[in-house]
Scaffold this active site. Sequence first.
Site, short mmCIF file in Angstrom:
data_model
loop_
_atom_site.label_atom_id
_atom_site.label_comp_id
_atom_site.label_asym_id
_atom_site.label_seq_id
_atom_site.Cartn_x
_atom_site.Cartn_y
_atom_site.Cartn_z
N ARG A 44 0.83 -1.21 0.00
CA ARG A 44 0.00 0.00 0.00
C ARG A 44 0.87 1.26 0.00
O ARG A 44 0.97 1.95 -1.02
CB ARG A 44 -0.94 -0.01 1.23
N ASP A 45 1.51 1.56 1.11
CA ASP A 45 2.30 2.80 1.21
C ASP A 45 3.40 2.83 0.16
O ASP A 45 3.71 3.88 -0.41
CB ASP A 45 2.88 2.88 2.63
N HIS A 72 10.95 6.87 7.98
CA HIS A 72 11.48 6.95 6.61
C HIS A 72 12.99 7.17 6.70
O HIS A 72 13.49 7.79 7.63
CB HIS A 72 10.81 8.11 5.86
N CYS A 107 10.62 8.50 -1.63
CA CYS A 107 10.14 9.65 -0.86
C CYS A 107 9.45 10.63 -1.80
O CYS A 107 10.10 11.23 -2.65
CB CYS A 107 11.30 10.35 -0.15
N ASN A 145 10.18 5.02 2.86
CA ASN A 145 9.95 4.03 3.91
C ASN A 145 11.21 3.24 4.25
O ASN A 145 11.94 2.79 3.36
CB ASN A 145 8.90 3.03 3.43
MG MG Z 1 5.55 5.73 4.70
#
Ligand code: MG
Length: 310
Positions: free
Chosen positions: A19-20, A213, A244, A253
């Site tokens: 997802r992210d 991150h 990013c 991440n």
């Molecule tokens: Mg993230």
Amino acid sequence: MNLAALRGRTVTVVEVGPRDGLQNERALVSTDDKVAYVDRLSAAGLPVIEVSAFVNPKRVPQMADASRLFARIQRRPGARYTALVPNLQGLERAIDARVDEVSIFAAASDGFSRANINASVDESLVTYAAVCAQARAAGLPVRGYLSTAFGCPYDGPVDPARVVSLTERLLELGVREVAVSDTIGVAHPGQVMALLDRLLPRVGTAVVALHFHDTRGTALANVLTALDAGITTFDASAGGLGGCPYAPGASGNLATEDLLYVLDGLNVKTGVSLDGVTAASAFIEPRLDHALPSRYVQAIRSRRGSAEAD
Ligand code: MG
């Protein structure tokens, strides 16, 4: 910091790559490939996988296949398969897709909240209160993200007192856990220590996860700082998928492999296979338009490359 005291401790790794990670990738990945990717992450033993988001498909085309994805993944017994939901419509789709848990995405700064979801933080919490109530009625646990907790790309520094009060407000809405998130990768151990010193006496360690991150190379130092403070849940993205969005080309991440390499070395138990996660990353990487930023993945790749050259 007493690293020896961490030996034998158990940490929960929340895998946010599908997802992210994917949401921030330019290359559109097919549903077939996402199913194969999530199944590989499951096979690696990850206890929680954020699979997708039930958001507006026109705004986020990469997440348009959330329902189909949930229908096709193989669910490993004991693992939790979660999804982000921005509102009640998203929650309804998530319930239909039989997700195990939903996540809501609040921010610690109004600038980011407005840019991201076109609502102030307070306005977003009105929506999320309704989502939490409805989720509870459906018997579904809710996870809360608190983004920009260490700094905002629009508003700059964020007051730790605000992070503490917003964490408490999310918990009052009924979220099970708040993922305190360093959305732009500015946090350093001094800042993590200062925030946790204020936050943990108020809410305890059990309801706080940290989402770091690695934009400035501080993510693992921050993890050690948080472990030392008693935090036991960390978000990570396989291969460092996603990059990013606020610093093109930079790491985003924290990579799951980089996290596991350090946790394994400290004899911290995660139940996750580093080789298994690396295999999932090796599967997804050729489907992207760039190399994965994980240091561990890069080291493995160059070792394989030099072995082939020999
Ligand atoms: Mg993230």
